[in-house]
Structures are given as structure tokens and as C-alpha cells.
Design a protein around this motif. Structure first.
Motif, PDB file in Angstrom:
ATOM      1  N   ILE A  94       2.480  11.345  -7.700  1.00 54.68           N
ATOM      2  CA  ILE A  94       3.442  12.250  -8.317  1.00 54.68           C
ATOM      3  C   ILE A  94       3.583  13.563  -7.531  1.00 54.68           C
ATOM      4  N   TYR A  95       2.523  13.944  -6.820  1.00 58.23           N
ATOM      5  CA  TYR A  95       2.588  15.182  -6.029  1.00 58.23           C
ATOM      6  C   TYR A  95       3.551  15.053  -4.846  1.00 58.23           C
ATOM      7  N   ALA A  98       7.071  15.228  -6.082  1.00 61.89           N
ATOM      8  CA  ALA A  98       7.460  16.592  -6.443  1.00 61.89           C
ATOM      9  C   ALA A  98       7.688  17.453  -5.204  1.00 61.89           C
ATOM     10  N   MET A 142      12.267  23.323 -11.239  1.00 61.41           N
ATOM     11  CA  MET A 142      11.270  22.259 -11.223  1.00 61.41           C
ATOM     12  C   MET A 142      10.367  22.317 -12.462  1.00 61.41           C
ATOM     13  N   ALA A 143      10.017  23.546 -12.872  1.00 56.91           N
ATOM     14  CA  ALA A 143       9.197  23.703 -14.076  1.00 56.91           C
ATOM     15  C   ALA A 143       9.961  23.240 -15.310  1.00 56.91           C
ATOM     16  N   ALA A 146      10.010  19.436 -15.332  1.00 58.91           N
ATOM     17  CA  ALA A 146       8.706  18.914 -15.742  1.00 58.91           C
ATOM     18  C   ALA A 146       8.498  19.080 -17.244  1.00 58.91           C
ATOM     19  N   LYS A 150       8.108  16.071 -20.022  1.00 59.40           N
ATOM     20  CA  LYS A 150       6.750  16.100 -20.553  1.00 59.40           C
ATOM     21  C   LYS A 150       5.708  15.712 -19.495  1.00 59.40           C
ATOM     22  N   MET A 151       5.902  16.304 -18.307  1.00 58.11           N
ATOM     23  CA  MET A 151       5.005  16.021 -17.186  1.00 58.11           C
ATOM     24  C   MET A 151       4.259  17.266 -16.725  1.00 58.11           C
ATOM     25  N   GLY A 152       4.346  18.338 -17.505  1.00 60.09           N
ATOM     26  CA  GLY A 152       3.723  19.593 -17.103  1.00 60.09           C
ATOM     27  C   GLY A 152       2.231  19.469 -16.881  1.00 60.09           C
ATOM     28  N   SER A 154       0.653  17.012 -15.760  1.00 61.27           N
ATOM     29  CA  SER A 154       0.327  16.121 -14.641  1.00 61.27           C
ATOM     30  C   SER A 154       0.080  16.880 -13.349  1.00 61.27           C
ATOM     31  N   PHE A 155       0.456  18.162 -13.326  1.00 58.93           N
ATOM     32  CA  PHE A 155       0.317  18.952 -12.103  1.00 58.93           C
ATOM     33  C   PHE A 155      -0.706  20.059 -12.291  1.00 58.93           C
TER      34      PHE A 155
END
Length: 522
Positions: A94-95, A98, A142-143, A146, A150-152, A154-155
Motif C-alpha cells: 500500500i505504501y 500511495a 491524499m489524507a 485515505a 477508511k485507510m488512515g 494503514s499508514f
């Protein structure tokens, strides 16, 4: 492919035929001309030091800036992931996703706020402040994405903060360095287009004032050229001197770098414009016709602009911007490979020449290169050393006694041309292009430019070792006007239709053409 017929020749449709025929519409051959003498003012300007022969394209610079910034953003995000995230979390996919999205959105954001324009690249405070705004906007976007996905969680927030701050610092440093480099190139003339105004009087003065009033142009006006006398076209127009007439302009463009010819004549002056184009189209420059005072208006897309001033594109310099970069890389990379592959054959040819006759292995001959510049072309010596013809004043014919035994073989097989790969590596020749001709080369006892009206138009690009004319059978002896006419026609067709695939096709067909058309080479 067959050689092109006259209706397939390059140009702009009917204007090409008109230029071939001349302003009167009747076919003609040029008369013998005495050397053109420049005015004192033109000579003084032509002798000014120019940093390089060709300008650096702003299109290429802005393109490289986009690529480099994309890589800087992506590599900084990846490096921080490897240093901070990898020891604890491994390498989650995922990184990188992104990172690629962030780099892409950043370049698109920078483009949207116009910080890739030539003017923006020269500034420091203004472009960096706009870059900061766009950078903050990209991370905010991007924030937000995310959050909605609902992927906040994950980082790593630390990774995101480090990427934001370090990436910003790297971008700002790159922009400062680029701005300093662009300013240097601007001072030395490499980022300006050197322009000449063709046609004087009040129309030229209005055009010059309009260009000077535009906020962002890369134009440096060198002067004005006009055939009319001083009572109709004064010696100084809007602060710029009249440097000479149109014949002198052609010679002027041969002596110094000119990138753009701006014709200030109205479109309605058809015969005068055609007469000008007949003389000027052979130059390797962009030709634009001023449209800002014309009452006849076309759709906006019909115009190109310099600053805020509209122009009609008449002729474009061939192989510019990214095409120039691609051809430069093509010549250097493939030329090096061919040179390495040809070294054993070249060694054998050199030994054979030495054993066959006394004298040096290589023969140097001055020939016309890009924009009529003189270059020294390398060839294997094929004649007896005391009978070499450095200017090609006399054509080589069948059974010519000046040619050695080895010389006959290497001329028929074109092995004598192999040393020109060194010219390619020196940047004087291309692998593919119009063949460079010797200074006194003749067809039926007439110099080539006396036989073919459009002869010098083939010098708008760098000459080559092989070309479209050669694979269509127009190589070797030019004992009739038709042969040089057909060769020039092929050269002009190549110039107007150049592509990398076209070059590859010509290179692939060259060995076949050599085997098929040996009878024309002596």
C-alpha cells in the motif's frame, strides 16, 4: 518503398510547388550569384559571441523538470519507507501505491499552477511559494482520500510527516538549483530565441512594440531585414537597426544563430510573401507570419502565440525539442554500437589500403553540414595520394585511373564511408540524413545549387552517413541534372517525414540497397 514522386514532396501543399517554381509561377534555375556581402551593422552583430550553436529548448527543460520532480518525490517516499517502516512492518504494497499516487498528483498540481513555464523556472521566491501551496494541497487531498476509504490507520503518521517535510525540502532545493541554472542559460543566450523581423516600416514597428509589451517571451530581436529603401523602411525601426536586405538575411543566418524569422507583412501581400518564402524556407529556422494587425481573423486554434501576440505558422524548423533529444540519443547509442561492431572490418580495410598504395589510410574532405557549415568528413582513402580531389571538383567515373584497386572495392561496397562513424560520435553527422556533399560537387559540370532551386533546403538538418536517397538508388555518380534533382527530392521528403522508425527502416534497408545498386558507385 519507392522514391517519392514530385507530388509527395515535403512542404505545405501548394506553397511548396510555388516555391519550387518561383514567384512568377514558372520553373527556373538560379543564376550564378556573387558572394553576398553583409552590412557593417550585420557583421558586428554576427561576430558577437554566442554560447552554443543551438538554443536549449524550454519544452525539453520543463519536461525534464517534471520527470526529475516525479522521481525525487517517489524516491524520497520510498527511502523513508525503507528506513522507518520496513524494520517494523516489512514492505506493505500500500505504501508504493500511495507514493506513486502522491508523485503523480504533485506533478499534476505543479502543472495546474503553471510552475513549469520558462518564466516560473527562472524565479525562486514566487515558484517556491506556489510549490509549497500545491504540495500542501496534494497531501491534504491524499489524507482526505485515505479518510473516506477508511485507510488512515494503514499508514504510519511519522512516515507521512517525514515524507512531507523531507520531500518538500528536496523539491525546494532542486527548484533553487534549477532557477540558478536557467538564469545562467538565459544570461548566456541559450534559453532565448534569437529572432529577426522580416519587413520594415510601421507594421514592423507595431509588431516589435507588441512583443515588448508582452509579459513572458523568450524572444531576443536581433534586427530588421527589408528589401525596401530607407524612405519606405527607415534605418531604425522601434529602436532596432535595419541590418540589410533579404539576400543578406540568408547569409546572416548562416553566420550566427537565428532561431526565428518573423514576417511582418500582411497576408494580402501574397506575391511579396511568396517571394520572401522562396529565399528563406531553406534556412533551419521557424518562420512565423505576424497576425496581430490583420483584419482577417481565423479561429483561435489557427494561431500560435509569442507572449500575447498571435502568429500564423508558415514553416517549422525540422527535428526540434524532444525530437532533437531522441535523434541525439539514437545517433550516439546506435552509432557507438555500430562503431564497435565495425572496428574489425575497418582494421582490415586499413591494412589493405596500406598494402595497396603509399599514403595515409584516412582521407579528410570538407563538406557542407548543417546550415551550410563546413565540416571535415572522414573516409578511407580510395585514390592515389597524389591524385586525391579534396573539393570533388571532378566526378569519379567508371574506370577512373585515380582510384586504387582497393579503392574500387571499398567505394562499390561503401566501406570507405565507415570512418564517418567517428563524425557521428563527434556530433557532426547523424546516422541517417541527407548525404553531405563536397564543396565543388557538380552535376553535368554545374554546381549542385545551380541545378536545383531548393538545394540548400536539405541542409536544414544534420547530414547523415546514409539516407532516403541512397536506399532509393540515388547514390554514386551525378552526371546528369536529373540525378541530383531526384536526390534532393528524396532528402526533402525525409526531412518532412522524419521519425525514429523511418531512421531504423533506412538503416535496415541500406545493406540491401548497396547490394542492389552497386553499378552507380565507382
Amino acid at each position: 518503398m519507392a522514391s517519392p514522386s514530385k507530388d509527395l514532396l515535403p512542404g505545405r501543399g501548394d506553397i511548396y510547388s510555388a516555391l519550387q517554381a518561383g514567384p512568377s509561377g514558372s520553373a527556373r534555375r538560379p543564376a550564378e550569384k556573387s558572394p553576398t556581402v553583409l552590412s557593417e551593422a550585420a557583421l558586428k552583430f554576427a561576430e558577437e559571441s554566442v554560447d552554443v550553436d543551438t538554443a536549449i529548448s524550454t519544452v525539453v527543460i520543463s519536461g525534464f523538470a517534471r520527470v526529475i520532480e516525479f522521481l525525487l518525490i517517489a524516491l524520497s517516499g520510498l527511502a523513508i519507507q525503507l528506513v522507518y517502516v520496513y524494520p517494523n512492518e516489512g514492505f506493505p504494497a500500500i505504501y508504493p501505491i500511495a507514493i506513486l499516487c502522491g508523485a503523480t498528483l504533485s506533478v499534476m498540481g505543479f502543472q495546474s499552477i503553471d510552475i513549469y513555464s520558462p518564466h516560473a523556472l527562472r524565479t525562486i521566491v514566487r515558484q517556491n511559494s506556489k510549490l509549497l501551496v500545491a504540495w500542501v494541497g496534494v497531501f491534504a487531498l491524499m489524507a482526505l482520500i485515505a479518510f473516506f476509504l477508511k485507510m488512515g490507520d494503514s499508514f504510519s503518521r511519522v512516515w507521512l510527516a517525514l515524507w512531507f517535510s523531507i520531500g518538500l525540502a528536496i523539491l525546494l532545493a532542486f527548484r533553487v538549483g534549477l532557477a540558478m541554472l536557467v538564469r545562467h542559460w538565459t544570461r548566456t543566450g541559450r534559453l532565448e530565441r534569437r529572432a529577426v523581423v522580416v519587413g520594415g516600416g510601421e507594421p514592423a514597428a507595431q509588431l516589435i512594440r507588441a512583443l515588448e509589451a508582452s509579459n513572458d517571451t523568450d524572444i531576443r530581436i536581433c534586427g530588421v531585414f527589408d528589401d525596401r529603401s530607407d524612405d519606405r523602411s527607415p534605418a531604425v525601426i522601434a529602436g532596432y537597426p535595419k541590418l540589410g536586405n533579404i539576400d543578406q538575411l540568408v547569409e546572416f543566418a548562416r553566420r550566427t544563430r537565428i532561431d526565428l524569422l518573423i514576417v511582418s507583412l500582411p497576408i494580402s501581400a501574397e506575391q511579396r510573401v511568396l517571394s520572401l518564402m522562396e529565399k528563406l524556407w531553406v534556412l533551419p529556422v521557424d518562420i512565423r507570419m505576424s497576425a496581430h494587425t490583420n483584419k482577417l481573423r481565423f479561429r483561435p486554434r489557427s494561431y500560435s502565440y509569442i507572449g500575447d501576440v498571435p502568429f500564423i505558422d508558415v514553416f517549422d524548423r525540422p527535428i526540434t525539442d524532444w525530437d532533437y533529444v531522441v535523434k541525439w540519443v539514437f545517433d550516439r547509442f546506435l552509432g557507438l554500437l555500430l562503431l564497435i561492431a565495425a572496428l574489425p572490418v575497418m582494421a582490415l580495410v586499413a591494412i589493405a589500403i596500406k598494402l595497396d598504395s603509399r599514403g595515409p589510410v584516412l582521407f579528410r574532405q570538407k563538406r557542407y553540414g548543417f546550415n551550410n557549415e563546413l565540416i571535415e568528413v572522414f573516409k578511407f582513402r580510395s585514390m592515389y595520394v597524389d591524385q586525391c580531389d579534396a573539393t570533388a571538383a571532378k566526378l569519379v567515373t567508371r574506370g577512373d585511373p585515380r582510384v586504387t584497386r582497393v579503392g574500387r572495392f571499398i567505394r562499390k561496397t561503401s566501406l570507405d564511408e565507415l570512418p564517418q562513424l567517428f563524425n557521428v560520435m563527434r556530433g557532426e553527422l547523424s546516422l541517417v540524413g541527407p548525404r553531405p556533399h563536397a564543396l565543388q560537387a557538380k552535376a553535368a559540370d554545374q554546381l549542385y545549387d545551380s541545378v536545383v532551386v531548393s538545394y540548400f533546403a536539405r541542409h536544414r538538418v544534420k547530414p547523415g552517413i546514409t539516407g532516403w536517397a541512397q536506399i532509393n538508388g540515388w547514390r554514386g555518380e551525378t552526371d546528369t541534372p536529373e540525378k541530383i534533382q531526384r536526390r534532393v527530392e528524396c532528402d526533402l521528403y525525409y526531412i518532412e517525414n522524419w521519425s525514429v522508425l523511418f531512421d531504423l527502416y533506412i538503416l535496415a534497408m541500406t545493406p540491401i540497397a548497396l547490394l542492389r545498386k552497386k553499378e552507380h558507385a565507382y
